[in-house]
Design a protein around this motif. Structure first.
Motif, PDB file in Angstrom:
ATOM      1  N   HIS A   1      -5.025  47.233   3.925  1.00 23.60           N
ATOM      2  CA  HIS A   1      -5.871  46.319   4.686  1.00 23.60           C
ATOM      3  C   HIS A   1      -5.102  45.768   5.883  1.00 23.60           C
ATOM      4  O   HIS A   1      -4.305  44.829   5.742  1.00 23.60           O
ATOM      5  CB  HIS A   1      -6.366  45.190   3.786  1.00 23.60           C
ATOM      6  CG  HIS A   1      -7.018  45.676   2.526  1.00 23.60           C
ATOM      7  ND1 HIS A   1      -8.220  46.349   2.526  1.00 23.60           N
ATOM      8  CD2 HIS A   1      -6.614  45.618   1.232  1.00 23.60           C
ATOM      9  CE1 HIS A   1      -8.541  46.672   1.287  1.00 23.60           C
ATOM     10  NE2 HIS A   1      -7.585  46.245   0.488  1.00 23.60           N
ATOM     11  N   ASP A   2      -5.346  46.347   7.040  1.00 26.38           N
ATOM     12  CA  ASP A   2      -4.688  45.922   8.276  1.00 26.38           C
ATOM     13  C   ASP A   2      -5.275  44.590   8.722  1.00 26.38           C
ATOM     14  O   ASP A   2      -6.458  44.492   9.058  1.00 26.38           O
ATOM     15  CB  ASP A   2      -4.889  46.997   9.341  1.00 26.38           C
ATOM     16  CG  ASP A   2      -4.241  46.659  10.671  1.00 26.38           C
ATOM     17  OD1 ASP A   2      -3.599  45.593  10.784  1.00 26.38           O
ATOM     18  OD2 ASP A   2      -4.377  47.467  11.615  1.00 26.38           O
ATOM     19  N   LEU A   3      -4.450  43.557   8.757  1.00 28.24           N
ATOM     20  CA  LEU A   3      -4.917  42.213   9.088  1.00 28.24           C
ATOM     21  C   LEU A   3      -5.083  41.995  10.581  1.00 28.24           C
ATOM     22  O   LEU A   3      -5.495  40.911  11.001  1.00 28.24           O
ATOM     23  CB  LEU A   3      -3.952  41.170   8.523  1.00 28.24           C
ATOM     24  CG  LEU A   3      -3.797  41.183   6.997  1.00 28.24           C
ATOM     25  CD1 LEU A   3      -2.805  40.127   6.551  1.00 28.24           C
ATOM     26  CD2 LEU A   3      -5.149  40.986   6.313  1.00 28.24           C
ATOM     27  N   LEU A   4      -4.767  43.015  11.390  1.00 28.75           N
ATOM     28  CA  LEU A   4      -5.010  42.919  12.829  1.00 28.75           C
ATOM     29  C   LEU A   4      -6.208  43.744  13.255  1.00 28.75           C
ATOM     30  O   LEU A   4      -6.504  43.842  14.449  1.00 28.75           O
ATOM     31  CB  LEU A   4      -3.757  43.344  13.608  1.00 28.75           C
ATOM     32  CG  LEU A   4      -2.538  42.433  13.429  1.00 28.75           C
ATOM     33  CD1 LEU A   4      -1.376  42.913  14.291  1.00 28.75           C
ATOM     34  CD2 LEU A   4      -2.873  40.979  13.758  1.00 28.75           C
ATOM     35  N   GLU A   5      -6.903  44.337  12.306  1.00 29.56           N
ATOM     36  CA  GLU A   5      -8.191  44.944  12.624  1.00 29.56           C
ATOM     37  C   GLU A   5      -9.177  43.825  12.938  1.00 29.56           C
ATOM     38  O   GLU A   5      -9.067  42.718  12.420  1.00 29.56           O
ATOM     39  CB  GLU A   5      -8.692  45.797  11.460  1.00 29.56           C
ATOM     40  CG  GLU A   5      -7.925  47.097  11.299  1.00 29.56           C
ATOM     41  CD  GLU A   5      -8.498  47.979  10.202  1.00 29.56           C
ATOM     42  OE1 GLU A   5      -8.222  49.172  10.214  1.00 29.56           O
ATOM     43  OE2 GLU A   5      -9.208  47.433   9.333  1.00 29.56           O
ATOM     44  N   SER A   6     -10.143  44.129  13.745  1.00 33.05           N
ATOM     45  CA  SER A   6     -11.025  43.091  14.297  1.00 33.05           C
ATOM     46  C   SER A   6     -11.653  42.218  13.222  1.00 33.05           C
ATOM     47  O   SER A   6     -11.756  40.995  13.370  1.00 33.05           O
ATOM     48  CB  SER A   6     -12.119  43.736  15.152  1.00 33.05           C
ATOM     49  OG  SER A   6     -12.858  44.686  14.387  1.00 33.05           O
ATOM     50  N   ALA A   7     -12.045  42.817  12.113  1.00 35.86           N
ATOM     51  CA  ALA A   7     -12.735  42.049  11.079  1.00 35.86           C
ATOM     52  C   ALA A   7     -11.809  41.071  10.360  1.00 35.86           C
ATOM     53  O   ALA A   7     -12.266  40.109   9.756  1.00 35.86           O
ATOM     54  CB  ALA A   7     -13.365  42.998  10.063  1.00 35.86           C
TER      55      ALA A   7
ATOM     56  N   THR B   1      -0.324  49.837  19.673  1.00 32.14           N
ATOM     57  CA  THR B   1      -0.973  49.507  18.407  1.00 32.14           C
ATOM     58  C   THR B   1      -0.073  48.589  17.586  1.00 32.14           C
ATOM     59  O   THR B   1       1.144  48.797  17.511  1.00 32.14           O
ATOM     60  CB  THR B   1      -1.264  50.781  17.600  1.00 32.14           C
ATOM     61  OG1 THR B   1      -2.105  51.640  18.378  1.00 32.14           O
ATOM     62  CG2 THR B   1      -1.937  50.459  16.288  1.00 32.14           C
ATOM     63  N   ALA B   2      -0.688  47.588  16.962  1.00 28.38           N
ATOM     64  CA  ALA B   2       0.019  46.719  16.027  1.00 28.38           C
ATOM     65  C   ALA B   2      -0.781  46.647  14.729  1.00 28.38           C
ATOM     66  O   ALA B   2      -2.011  46.547  14.752  1.00 28.38           O
ATOM     67  CB  ALA B   2       0.205  45.322  16.616  1.00 28.38           C
ATOM     68  N   ARG B   3      -0.078  46.718  13.597  1.00 29.04           N
ATOM     69  CA  ARG B   3      -0.714  46.637  12.290  1.00 29.04           C
ATOM     70  C   ARG B   3       0.030  45.590  11.463  1.00 29.04           C
ATOM     71  O   ARG B   3       1.274  45.516  11.496  1.00 29.04           O
ATOM     72  CB  ARG B   3      -0.667  47.997  11.566  1.00 29.04           C
ATOM     73  CG  ARG B   3      -1.198  49.135  12.401  1.00 29.04           C
ATOM     74  CD  ARG B   3      -0.971  50.515  11.778  1.00 29.04           C
ATOM     75  NE  ARG B   3      -2.020  50.884  10.844  1.00 29.04           N
ATOM     76  CZ  ARG B   3      -2.118  52.104  10.298  1.00 29.04           C
ATOM     77  NH1 ARG B   3      -1.232  53.046  10.601  1.00 29.04           N
ATOM     78  NH2 ARG B   3      -3.094  52.386   9.454  1.00 29.04           N
ATOM     79  N   LEU B   4      -0.698  44.797  10.710  1.00 26.42           N
ATOM     80  CA  LEU B   4      -0.110  43.729   9.908  1.00 26.42           C
ATOM     81  C   LEU B   4      -0.629  43.840   8.481  1.00 26.42           C
ATOM     82  O   LEU B   4      -1.840  43.957   8.264  1.00 26.42           O
ATOM     83  CB  LEU B   4      -0.458  42.364  10.493  1.00 26.42           C
ATOM     84  CG  LEU B   4       0.089  41.140   9.741  1.00 26.42           C
ATOM     85  CD1 LEU B   4       1.605  41.061   9.882  1.00 26.42           C
ATOM     86  CD2 LEU B   4      -0.569  39.853  10.253  1.00 26.42           C
ATOM     87  N   TYR B   5       0.305  43.779   7.527  1.00 28.84           N
ATOM     88  CA  TYR B   5      -0.065  43.868   6.113  1.00 28.84           C
ATOM     89  C   TYR B   5       0.551  42.704   5.336  1.00 28.84           C
ATOM     90  O   TYR B   5       1.708  42.322   5.580  1.00 28.84           O
ATOM     91  CB  TYR B   5       0.413  45.192   5.503  1.00 28.84           C
ATOM     92  CG  TYR B   5      -0.253  46.390   6.130  1.00 28.84           C
ATOM     93  CD1 TYR B   5      -1.497  46.831   5.698  1.00 28.84           C
ATOM     94  CD2 TYR B   5       0.360  47.072   7.185  1.00 28.84           C
ATOM     95  CE1 TYR B   5      -2.116  47.924   6.283  1.00 28.84           C
ATOM     96  CE2 TYR B   5      -0.246  48.160   7.782  1.00 28.84           C
ATOM     97  CZ  TYR B   5      -1.489  48.584   7.329  1.00 28.84           C
ATOM     98  OH  TYR B   5      -2.099  49.660   7.926  1.00 28.84           O
ATOM     99  N   HIS B   6      -0.217  42.165   4.419  1.00 26.81           N
ATOM    100  CA  HIS B   6       0.281  41.135   3.501  1.00 26.81           C
ATOM    101  C   HIS B   6       0.720  41.859   2.235  1.00 26.81           C
ATOM    102  O   HIS B   6      -0.092  42.122   1.335  1.00 26.81           O
ATOM    103  CB  HIS B   6      -0.814  40.111   3.199  1.00 26.81           C
ATOM    104  CG  HIS B   6      -0.304  38.927   2.440  1.00 26.81           C
ATOM    105  ND1 HIS B   6      -1.137  37.945   1.958  1.00 26.81           N
ATOM    106  CD2 HIS B   6       0.952  38.560   2.084  1.00 26.81           C
ATOM    107  CE1 HIS B   6      -0.419  37.029   1.337  1.00 26.81           C
ATOM    108  NE2 HIS B   6       0.850  37.389   1.401  1.00 26.81           N
ATOM    109  N   LEU B   7       2.000  42.178   2.142  1.00 27.18           N
ATOM    110  CA  LEU B   7       2.487  43.022   1.054  1.00 27.18           C
ATOM    111  C   LEU B   7       2.341  42.363  -0.303  1.00 27.18           C
ATOM    112  O   LEU B   7       2.164  43.053  -1.309  1.00 27.18           O
ATOM    113  CB  LEU B   7       3.954  43.385   1.302  1.00 27.18           C
ATOM    114  CG  LEU B   7       4.244  44.171   2.589  1.00 27.18           C
ATOM    115  CD1 LEU B   7       5.739  44.445   2.706  1.00 27.18           C
ATOM    116  CD2 LEU B   7       3.460  45.476   2.613  1.00 27.18           C
TER     117      LEU B   7
END
Length: 484
Positions: free
Chosen positions: A438-444, A424-430
């Protein structure tokens, strides 16, 4: 023009004095050092740092009088007791994956006189430790004197899986019958403050500077405090965090199943349970603040304040209901970021520095202030260049980790979190999303810009792994992020 040159000469003279070898410094020219170390205190649980619910008037006064590092981090932990790794890094100056984890390794560090207090003692400082230690070595071997050394956490009864909605609470934070901080008859935070105050009174008239390592257990659970402090925070008036969740969907991948900290409140989390835990958290923080106020009053009363550098920080943060979590074994800001301020002679009041630091940078900073030798294998950095207005380029990013379940890197206003067990990878714009909702690597949310940022942060993380001795192989788990 003459006034400008005089000012520059005086600044240069002050810096030269800081950097002089210990043998050339007079004891009176070197500041005493007071460390005020909290446990489980998140950066977002201090009034001066933006929390409008909690009262921390004495801590707030320190922030007004000193320089704040707004982005201070702990690097993580090699087991569930994050405080063990944090305090080991703090006292040895070694990065997480290089720090000694066993008693024989710690004994070797002691024999080499590598501990923070040993280096200051060699420079002529009187050293005393009181409160929480939590390293696998007797602190009496490391400090000149110790008083009321406490265990990792105050044990009590009946604090888990509570409160249950619609049922009477089986536990009270102010009732001494539950033990914990009340064991021994006096709240541990008060005893720790008493020790610090006694040492300061004894220091009046002595020429040698001191290093006073004051390590509170608070606000670690069981979050207990006297009735009047609990009464300040009725649970139904405490706000539920905006990033509240009944559960984190990646809790198993994070390695948090059956973890002690996560069992303090019921699953799934309820708003009521989180309100109760946060009310108790705020109460013990305010009680801690009162004890710090007593220490600061003693510094003023004794006249020691004018030549004492104070560092206030914590060993890590805490979730307390954010993201469906209760503990600190995660890579969200509420758990990896802590308050950090330094105040004292020559340090600018009311200043804020947003350059990323680790709390363990306190060690080389104070050694440099003391004119003491910094061991060559210390992995952390002195903050004096930043305090003097310089902009060092050696640290542009921060990394973190938890066992082999989690890794993190943050830079450029973004954060990449990895859970290798489930790829799993998760990306956030802090910058835009400080609560990490808001995970920026979620499909949407996935787009080429976010993919590119995740790849850049992944490369940064690999570099920091090499630098910090982290051997976890991530490239085979995340080939889509790995550099070609």
């Amino acid at each position: 023009m003459m006034r400008l040159w005089t000012t520059l000469w005086m600044c240069a003279a002050c810096l030269t004095a800081v950097l002089m070898p210990v043998g050339t410094l007079q004891a009176e020219s070197r500041p005493s050092i007071l460390l005020l170390l909290a446990d489980d205190l998140s950066y977002d649980a201090v009034h001066a740092l933006g929390n409008q619910e909690v009262r921390t008037s004495n801590i707030d006064s320190l922030f007004a009088q000193g320089t704040t590092f707004t982005h201070c981090y702990n690097m993580g932990g090699w087991n569930g007791a994050i405080c063990v790794a944090s305090r080991t890094m703090l006292n040895t100056g070694r990065a997480l994956w290089k720090a000694p984890q066993t008693k024989p390794q710690l004994e070797a560090e002691f024999a080499g006189k590598r501990f923070w207090s040993q280096s200051l003692k060699a420079a002529g400082y009187r050293t005393l430790m009181t409160g929480k230690w939590h390293l696998q070595i007797d602190p009496a071997k490391v400090f000149d004197e110790v008083r009321h050394v406490r265990q990792g956490m105050p044990h009590d009864s009946d604090q888990y899986n509570r409160p249950l909605d619609g049922q009477p609470d089986k536990w009270s934070p102010s009732d001494p019958k539950f033990g914990g901080y009340w064991t021994g008859g006096k709240h541990w935070s008060e005893v720790t403050a008493d020790d610090a105050i006694a040492f300061l009174d004894e220091s009046v008239g002595k020429t040698a500077p001191f290093f006073l390592y004051t390590a509170f257990n608070a606000p670690h659970d069981p979050r207990q405090s006297p009735t009047e402090f609990v009464a300040e925070y009725p649970a139904d008036r405490v706000r539920v965090p905006d990033n509240f969740l009944p559960d984190d969907p990646h809790r198993e991948a994070m390695g948090l199943i059956d973890l002690r900290d996560e069992n303090l409140a019921p699953h799934p989390r309820t708003p009521h349970a989180v309100q109760v835990h946060r009310s108790e958290y705020y109460a013990i923080i305010t009680h801690l603040d009162a004890q710090i106020g007593r220490i600061l009053e003693t510094l003023d009363r004794t006249g020691l304040r004018q030549n004492t550098v104070i560092i206030f920080t914590a060993d890590h943060g805490l979730a307390v209901g954010q993201h469906g979590l209760m503990g600190k074994q995660n890579q969200f800001d509420h758990s990896v970021r802590v308050p950090f301020l330094i105040c004292g002679p020559g340090i600018t009041a009311g200043r804020k520095i947003d350059s990323p630091i680790y709390l363990q940078d306190a060690m080389p900073t104070t050694l440099q202030l003391a004119g003491a030798a910094i061991p060559p294998d210390v992995d952390f950095q002195s903050l004096l260049p930043l305090l003097h207005g310089e902009k060092p380029t050696t640290r542009q990013a921060i990394s973190g980790g938890y066992i082999d379940f989690q890794r993190m890197a943050t830079a450029e206003g973004y954060k990449l979190i990895l859970y290798p067990k489930t790829k799993t990878a998760r990306l956030y714009h802090l910058t835009d999303d400080p609560l990490e909702q808001h995970d920026l690597l979620e499909s949407a949310a996935v787009n080429e810009e976010n993919r590119a940022m995740s790849r850049r942060l992944f490369r940064t993380l690999l570099d920091l792994q090499r630098e910090n001795g982290d051997n976890l192989n991530l490239t085979s788990v995340y080939p889509e992020l790995a550099p070609e």
